[in-house]
Design a protein around this motif. Structure first.
Motif, short mmCIF file in Angstrom:
data_model
loop_
_atom_site.label_atom_id
_atom_site.label_comp_id
_atom_site.label_asym_id
_atom_site.label_seq_id
_atom_site.Cartn_x
_atom_site.Cartn_y
_atom_site.Cartn_z
N LYS A 97 1.74 -2.44 10.46
CA LYS A 97 0.47 -3.06 10.80
C LYS A 97 -0.67 -2.13 10.41
O LYS A 97 -0.51 -0.93 10.35
N GLY A 98 -1.84 -2.74 10.16
CA GLY A 98 -3.02 -1.97 9.86
C GLY A 98 -3.94 -2.72 8.92
O GLY A 98 -3.90 -3.93 8.81
N GLY A 99 -4.74 -1.96 8.18
CA GLY A 99 -5.65 -2.55 7.21
C GLY A 99 -4.88 -3.04 5.98
O GLY A 99 -3.82 -2.52 5.64
N LYS A 100 -5.44 -4.01 5.31
CA LYS A 100 -4.78 -4.60 4.15
C LYS A 100 -4.58 -3.56 3.04
O LYS A 100 -3.49 -3.45 2.48
N LEU A 101 -5.60 -2.79 2.73
CA LEU A 101 -5.48 -1.79 1.67
C LEU A 101 -4.46 -0.71 2.01
O LEU A 101 -3.72 -0.25 1.14
N ALA A 102 -4.42 -0.31 3.28
CA ALA A 102 -3.46 0.71 3.70
C ALA A 102 -2.03 0.20 3.54
O ALA A 102 -1.15 0.94 3.06
N ILE A 103 -1.79 -1.04 3.90
CA ILE A 103 -0.45 -1.61 3.75
C ILE A 103 -0.10 -1.72 2.27
O ILE A 103 1.02 -1.40 1.86
N ILE A 107 3.08 0.10 0.33
CA ILE A 107 4.06 -0.63 -0.47
C ILE A 107 4.11 -0.08 -1.88
O ILE A 107 5.19 0.14 -2.43
N GLU A 108 2.95 0.18 -2.49
CA GLU A 108 2.91 0.73 -3.84
C GLU A 108 3.57 2.10 -3.90
O GLU A 108 4.32 2.40 -4.83
N ALA A 109 3.29 2.95 -2.91
CA ALA A 109 3.89 4.28 -2.88
C ALA A 109 5.42 4.17 -2.78
O ALA A 109 6.14 4.92 -3.46
#
Length: 122
Positions: A97-103, A107-109
């Motif tokens: 859970k959290g901000g959209k960009l952080a999620i 995922i990208e990492a």
């Protein structure tokens, strides 16, 4: 007229299309959609206070209108409230859970690390 029972209360349909239902709670007759009437019964059983089904239906519609869903690299990101930091996603069997960009960055990492690990195996 159709009859149904829910949590000890008898529900009766109004009209022929079964779209409108009524229930008697504490000498008050409440009517609305089946789901809203059931929520009113739940509210009564949980809090011992009566709330009109129309109020519950409006809050459910308002909540449903704020729901946002987005697919990101095969993962579904969801936001039910419309708030910036209220995004969530099932990621590798865990809820993040959290901000959209952080999620998205998380995922990208993960995908980059997974790709590098596969390259080093070859």
């Amino acid at each position: 007229m159709a009859l149904a029972s829910y949590r000890g209360f008898t529900l009766k349909s109004i009209g022929s299309n079964n779209q409108l239902w009524k229930v008697a709670i504490k000498n008050r007759e409440l009517q609305g959609s089946l789901s809203a009437v059931k929520k009113s019964i739940d509210w009564w059983c949980d809090t011992a206070s009566i709330i009109e089904p129309s109020q519950l239906a409006q809050s459910a519609e308002a909540k449903a209108s704020k729901v946002t869903q987005e697919n990101f690299h095969g993962f579904t990101l969801k936001n039910d409230t419309g708030e910036n930091n209220a995004w969530y996603c099932m990621f590798n069997g865990k809820l993040i859970k959290g901000g959209k960009l952080a999620i998205q960055r998380h995922i990208e990492a993960y995908l980059i690390a997974k790709q590098k690990a596969e390259q080093t195996k070859k």
